[in-house]
Design an enzyme around this catalytic site. Structure first.
Site, PDB file in Angstrom:
ATOM      1  N   SER A  19      42.807  28.166  13.112  1.00  0.00           N
ATOM      2  CA  SER A  19      41.670  28.480  12.231  1.00  0.00           C
ATOM      3  C   SER A  19      40.452  27.617  12.584  1.00  0.00           C
ATOM      4  O   SER A  19      39.321  28.099  12.627  1.00  0.00           O
ATOM      5  CB  SER A  19      42.039  28.200  10.767  1.00  0.00           C
ATOM      6  OG  SER A  19      43.004  29.108  10.318  1.00  0.00           O
ATOM      7  N   ARG A  23      36.693  28.656  14.393  1.00  0.00           N
ATOM      8  CA  ARG A  23      35.437  28.335  13.709  1.00  0.00           C
ATOM      9  C   ARG A  23      34.558  27.427  14.564  1.00  0.00           C
ATOM     10  O   ARG A  23      33.326  27.540  14.547  1.00  0.00           O
ATOM     11  CB  ARG A  23      35.728  27.697  12.351  1.00  0.00           C
ATOM     12  CG  ARG A  23      36.241  28.742  11.328  1.00  0.00           C
ATOM     13  CD  ARG A  23      36.935  28.082  10.159  1.00  0.00           C
ATOM     14  NE  ARG A  23      37.269  29.012   9.067  1.00  0.00           N
ATOM     15  CZ  ARG A  23      38.321  29.836   9.066  1.00  0.00           C
ATOM     16  NH1 ARG A  23      39.145  29.873  10.113  1.00  0.00           N
ATOM     17  NH2 ARG A  23      38.551  30.630   8.035  1.00  0.00           N
ATOM     18  N   GLY A  90      42.800  38.676  13.630  1.00  0.00           N
ATOM     19  CA  GLY A  90      42.164  39.038  12.369  1.00  0.00           C
ATOM     20  C   GLY A  90      41.027  38.086  12.022  1.00  0.00           C
ATOM     21  O   GLY A  90      39.991  38.495  11.491  1.00  0.00           O
ATOM     22  N   ARG A 118      45.225  46.872  10.359  1.00  0.00           N
ATOM     23  CA  ARG A 118      44.940  45.866   9.319  1.00  0.00           C
ATOM     24  C   ARG A 118      43.691  46.225   8.516  1.00  0.00           C
ATOM     25  O   ARG A 118      42.719  46.729   9.057  1.00  0.00           O
ATOM     26  CB  ARG A 118      44.832  44.477   9.970  1.00  0.00           C
ATOM     27  CG  ARG A 118      46.158  44.114  10.640  1.00  0.00           C
ATOM     28  CD  ARG A 118      46.163  42.731  11.179  1.00  0.00           C
ATOM     29  NE  ARG A 118      46.091  41.727  10.128  1.00  0.00           N
ATOM     30  CZ  ARG A 118      45.985  40.430  10.358  1.00  0.00           C
ATOM     31  NH1 ARG A 118      45.918  39.975  11.599  1.00  0.00           N
ATOM     32  NH2 ARG A 118      45.937  39.575   9.354  1.00  0.00           N
ATOM     33  N   SER A 163      41.590  35.110   0.200  1.00  0.00           N
ATOM     34  CA  SER A 163      41.573  35.250   1.658  1.00  0.00           C
ATOM     35  C   SER A 163      40.432  34.439   2.242  1.00  0.00           C
ATOM     36  O   SER A 163      39.262  34.675   1.931  1.00  0.00           O
ATOM     37  CB  SER A 163      41.398  36.725   2.039  1.00  0.00           C
ATOM     38  OG  SER A 163      40.953  36.822   3.373  1.00  0.00           O
ATOM     39  N   ASP A 310      51.103  31.695   6.061  1.00  0.00           N
ATOM     40  CA  ASP A 310      51.561  31.928   7.439  1.00  0.00           C
ATOM     41  C   ASP A 310      52.928  31.292   7.712  1.00  0.00           C
ATOM     42  O   ASP A 310      53.562  31.578   8.734  1.00  0.00           O
ATOM     43  CB  ASP A 310      50.535  31.385   8.439  1.00  0.00           C
ATOM     44  CG  ASP A 310      49.235  32.184   8.402  1.00  0.00           C
ATOM     45  OD1 ASP A 310      49.247  33.334   7.909  1.00  0.00           O
ATOM     46  OD2 ASP A 310      48.205  31.658   8.866  1.00  0.00           O
ATOM     47  N   LYS A 337      49.670  41.328   7.420  1.00  0.00           N
ATOM     48  CA  LYS A 337      49.467  40.338   8.491  1.00  0.00           C
ATOM     49  C   LYS A 337      49.689  41.032   9.847  1.00  0.00           C
ATOM     50  O   LYS A 337      49.679  42.256   9.926  1.00  0.00           O
ATOM     51  CB  LYS A 337      50.413  39.153   8.287  1.00  0.00           C
ATOM     52  CG  LYS A 337      50.087  38.338   7.035  1.00  0.00           C
ATOM     53  CD  LYS A 337      48.723  37.683   7.134  1.00  0.00           C
ATOM     54  CE  LYS A 337      48.323  36.966   5.866  1.00  0.00           C
ATOM     55  NZ  LYS A 337      46.948  36.471   5.920  1.00  0.00           N
ATOM     56  N   ARG A 341      55.137  41.427   7.320  1.00  0.00           N
ATOM     57  CA  ARG A 341      56.073  40.303   7.498  1.00  0.00           C
ATOM     58  C   ARG A 341      57.204  40.301   6.473  1.00  0.00           C
ATOM     59  O   ARG A 341      58.181  39.583   6.671  1.00  0.00           O
ATOM     60  CB  ARG A 341      55.320  38.975   7.520  1.00  0.00           C
ATOM     61  CG  ARG A 341      54.571  38.776   8.819  1.00  0.00           C
ATOM     62  CD  ARG A 341      53.919  37.413   8.927  1.00  0.00           C
ATOM     63  NE  ARG A 341      53.289  37.261  10.232  1.00  0.00           N
ATOM     64  CZ  ARG A 341      52.299  36.433  10.500  1.00  0.00           C
ATOM     65  NH1 ARG A 341      51.798  35.660   9.536  1.00  0.00           N
ATOM     66  NH2 ARG A 341      51.801  36.351  11.723  1.00  0.00           N
ATOM     67  N   ARG A 383      54.362  34.753  15.001  1.00  0.00           N
ATOM     68  CA  ARG A 383      55.120  33.894  14.066  1.00  0.00           C
ATOM     69  C   ARG A 383      56.541  34.408  13.849  1.00  0.00           C
ATOM     70  O   ARG A 383      57.453  33.629  13.577  1.00  0.00           O
ATOM     71  CB  ARG A 383      54.369  33.763  12.743  1.00  0.00           C
ATOM     72  CG  ARG A 383      52.978  33.121  12.929  1.00  0.00           C
ATOM     73  CD  ARG A 383      52.430  32.557  11.648  1.00  0.00           C
ATOM     74  NE  ARG A 383      50.986  32.447  11.707  1.00  0.00           N
ATOM     75  CZ  ARG A 383      50.318  31.474  12.322  1.00  0.00           C
ATOM     76  NH1 ARG A 383      50.960  30.518  12.946  1.00  0.00           N
ATOM     77  NH2 ARG A 383      48.997  31.457  12.328  1.00  0.00           N
TER      78      ARG A 383
HETATM   79  C1  S3P Z   1      43.027  32.554   8.338  1.00  0.00           C
HETATM   80  C2  S3P Z   1      43.235  32.936   7.044  1.00  0.00           C
HETATM   81  C3  S3P Z   1      44.495  33.530   6.554  1.00  0.00           C
HETATM   82  C4  S3P Z   1      45.635  33.319   7.547  1.00  0.00           C
HETATM   83  C5  S3P Z   1      45.225  33.592   8.963  1.00  0.00           C
HETATM   84  C6  S3P Z   1      44.069  32.684   9.365  1.00  0.00           C
HETATM   85  C7  S3P Z   1      41.723  31.970   8.707  1.00  0.00           C
HETATM   86  O1  S3P Z   1      44.334  34.915   6.362  1.00  0.00           O
HETATM   87  O2  S3P Z   1      46.749  34.120   7.197  1.00  0.00           O
HETATM   88  O3  S3P Z   1      46.302  33.391   9.850  1.00  0.00           O
HETATM   89  O4  S3P Z   1      41.608  31.345   9.785  1.00  0.00           O
HETATM   90  O5  S3P Z   1      40.774  32.101   7.924  1.00  0.00           O
HETATM   91  P1  S3P Z   1      43.598  35.535   5.075  1.00  0.00           P
HETATM   92  O6  S3P Z   1      42.197  35.147   5.135  1.00  0.00           O
HETATM   93  O7  S3P Z   1      43.797  37.013   5.193  1.00  0.00           O
HETATM   94  O8  S3P Z   1      44.304  34.974   3.896  1.00  0.00           O
END
Ligand code: S3P
Length: 427
Positions: A19, A23, A90, A118, A163, A310, A337, A341, A383
């Protein structure tokens, strides 16, 4: 890939947080000046993010865990000549939509077959209400998505789901929106965007479950990425359930919005020690030691869920080795996801002899059961692949893991590290 029983002993450095790595590249790309990143995760997902921003005209140099980004501000982004391919990620597609909301040109976003299933309306809807033009299959629910940003206005958005991807997309769109933008969530999701916006010099206000931004310009900085607790989770569970194991995981991120796994494992009776904690960094981190422990079943739900979403596949595996019943609830998000899952965990662990049932919003696991080797499949979900590899360490006989290559999405050297720690123990 063929896998078998072993015990795990030693020390390892977990790769960079996914994450935070995404970013760092994104914020560096829209900041003014040269951003440097150390400890970057060179997994397929984060490489997709780099490639998308390169197609938007940003100069980015990456060598292993070191990345340099030559940002020219949001206004420096250029209309891409090609479609932007996010691969399996995602986070890339949803956060990029928020960034692209600010620029007055046309982009098309695509991804792999998992991304194509998704839900994107959770981002499309609030961005449309800010004035962004978005189209896509099923009225903007699925890829391919096209987006034309430009002039937007702030909104107060009450998200129906906790989220971080939705929250981040709306906040990023708020960077150039007219007026104030705020997001309120039902539970608090991971706060890496808020922390990193502040590190890039942009003011963000946090009040309970609401985050507010009043526009902003980002200034380049240095980002030190800690180890990913979601990747550490596989070795934490392995250390707890594989007989005669003791593992120390170095410099793992300890952001409280991500540490639900540690709380649950402790509650299950795992022997965990956290040391060398550094709270000064913009993301706290420390070393985690875990050893083989007698576990018992627990109930997992409510505000904990976004803080360990996760890690649920590997926690389900831990629950198969815990005395009594484990109930996981309030986790319907698992269905959307990289795979569904709930289904993939139940299907694959059942093949190995686990007693596990799917529910509408989670699963029920009856422990403790002896697992046996089987032919199992990651379903292309990183995962699920790593969870099954950990399961193979305690299963009698041989396990064959199909689509093992999926782990490269978030943990390119996972099997290498697993093998380095292993002391094969044919029992
Ligand atoms: C993430 C947020 C989560 C997580 C994903 C990474 C992120 O998803 O499950 O693996 O980096 O912001 P959601 O935003 O759908 O909860």
């Amino acid at each position: 890939m063929r896998l078998q029983q072993r015990s795990l002993v030693g020390e390892l450095r977990i790769p960079g947080d996914k994450s935070i790595s995404h970013r760092a590249v994104m914020f560096g790309s829209i900041a003014e000046g040269k951003t440097t990143v150390s400890g970057f995760l060179p997994g397929e997902d984060c490489l997709s993010t780099i490639s998308c921003f390169q197609k938007l005209g940003v100069r980015i140099e990456q060598q292993g865990e070191e990345v340099t980004i030559y940002g020219k501000g949001l206004e420096g982004l250029q209309e891409p000549a090609e479609v932007l391919d996010v691969g399996n990620s995602g986070t890339t597609i949803r956060l990029m939509m928020g960034i692209l909301a600010n620029v007055p040109f046309y982009c098309t976003l695509i991804g792999d077959s998992s991304i194509g299933k998704r839900p994107m309306k959770r981002v499309t809807d609030p961005l449309r209400s800010m004035g962004v033009k978005i189209d896509g299959r099923a009225d903007g629910q699925y890829t391919p998505l096209s987006i034309r940003g430009g002039s937007t206005h702030g909104i107060s958005y009450r998200s129906p789901v906790a989220s971080a991807q939705v929250k981040s997309a709306v906040l990023l769109a708020g960077l150039r929106a007219n007026g104030i933008t705020s997001v309120t969530e039902p539970e608090k999701s991971r706060d890496h965007t808020e922390r990193m916006l502040a590190a890039f010099g942009c003011e963000v206000k946090n009040e309970g479950l609401t985050v507010t931004i009043n526009g902003g310009t980002l200034q380049a900085t240095h980002v030190q990425v800690p180890g990913d607790i979601s990747s550490a989770a596989f070795f934490l569970v392995a250390g707890a359930i594989v007989p005669n194991s003791k593992l120390t995981l170095k410099q793992v991120g300890l952001n409280p919005t991500r540490t639900g796994i540690l709380e649950v494992l402790k509650q299950m009776g795992a022997n965990i020690i956290i040391s060398n904690i550094n709270e000064e960094a913009f993301e706290p981190y420390g070393d985690i030691t875990i050893e083989t422990s007698a576990l018992h079943g627990v109930e997992i739900g409510g505000e904990l869920i976004p803080r360990l979403i996760d890690e649920i596949p590997v926690l389900a595996l831990a629950a198969t080795q815990a005395e009594g019943i484990t109930v996981i609830k309030d986790a319907a998000e698992l269905k959307v996801k990289e795979t569904n899952r709930i289904d993939t965990v139940v299907k694959e662990l059942t093949k190995m002899g686990a007693r596990i049932e799917a529910t509408d919003d989670g699963m029920i696991i009856y422990g403790k059961s002896s697992l046996c080797g089987a032919s199992v499949d990651s379903h292309g979900d990183h995962r699920i692949g790593m969870m099954l590899a950990v399961a193979s360490c305690i299963a009698s006989g041989e396990t064959i893991l199909e689509q093992a290559e999926a782990v490269a999405v978030s943990y390119p050297n996972f099997f290498e590290q697993l093998n380095e720690l292993s002391e094969e123990s044919p029992r």
